[in-house]
Motif scaffolding. Structure first.
Motif, mmCIF file in Angstrom:
data_model
loop_
_atom_site.group_PDB
_atom_site.id
_atom_site.type_symbol
_atom_site.label_atom_id
_atom_site.label_comp_id
_atom_site.label_asym_id
_atom_site.label_seq_id
_atom_site.Cartn_x
_atom_site.Cartn_y
_atom_site.Cartn_z
ATOM 1 N N VAL A 177 -6.085 -2.574 0.194
ATOM 2 C CA VAL A 177 -7.509 -2.026 1.440
ATOM 3 C C VAL A 177 -8.207 -2.597 0.851
ATOM 4 O O VAL A 177 -8.684 -3.655 2.766
ATOM 5 N N ILE A 202 0.731 -1.118 0.148
ATOM 6 C CA ILE A 202 0.176 0.223 -0.197
ATOM 7 C C ILE A 202 1.118 1.189 -0.135
ATOM 8 O O ILE A 202 1.767 1.179 1.210
ATOM 9 N N LYS A 211 -10.069 -5.013 4.462
ATOM 10 C CA LYS A 211 -11.398 -4.753 5.200
ATOM 11 C C LYS A 211 -12.245 -6.176 4.622
ATOM 12 O O LYS A 211 -13.148 -5.978 5.976
#
Length: 190
Positions: A155, A34, A159
């Motif tokens: 991400v 990321i 999640k």
């Protein structure tokens, strides 16, 4: 010689600006990389604090300890064994900087004390306008200081991982640890 003198004088007078160094941080996680673009212009104290922790290696080996689909993923404070990492002094809240808690934005976590942020941060996985200073119940909000520019797919994978509770402190802990293996500062001319 004359051109050089004029260029130096123009720079000194602020008539010309050299390109600012854009700071990015790469989080190499167990789920993939990321990349965060930091906004030192709008959140100078927060970015300086975050960069200090990156340079010190604070984020190497920390886990995402709070994962809530439709809200955010949080990290920056605990090792895989859920031992809290030591931190420095808290910083002043910079939530009224014009940056919003939108999907992909990066903000500092804090306690109910507005000026309590240290090292923990979160990535918004949805637009969370209620966290912005203008809309916050406490009138303070949460300071956004960056944006995911690469790895939003990572991400999105994080999640939705299965979570479990381990006491009141870890109500949304990934069942299988998701680790930041290494956080690296990238400085690049924009």
């Amino acid at each position: 010689m004359t051109f050089s003198y004029r260029l130096t004088a123009a720079l000194a007078a602020g008539l010309l600006a050299l390109p600012a160094l854009a700071q990015q941080v790469k989080l190499a996680t167990s789920q993939g990389d990321i990349v965060l673009q930091l906004n030192a212009q709008k959140a100078p104290a927060t970015v300086a604090n975050f960069v200090q922790y990156v340079k010190a290696g604070h984020y190497d080996g920390v886990v995402f300890h709070r994962v809530i689909d439709g809200f955010m993923i949080q990290t920056g404070g605990y090792t895989e064994g859920l031992k809290e990492k030591p931190t420095g002094k808290p910083i002043k809240l910079e939530a009224s900087n014009g940056l919003l808690n939108t999907r992909g934005s990066v903000a500092m976590a804090r306690t109910p004390d507005p000026d309590s942020a240290r090292a923990q941060f979160f990535i918004n996985v949805a637009d969370n306008a209620f966290l912005d200073a203008a809309n916050a119940r406490d009138g303070n909000g949460y300071a956004v200081f960056g944006q995911v520019v690469q790895g939003m797919d990572v991400v999105d994978r994080i999640k939705v991982v299965p979570t479990t509770a381990r006491g009141a402190a870890f109500a949304n802990l990934p069942a299988d640890p998701i680790v930041i293996r290494k956080a690296t500062l990238i400085e690049d001319k924009k």
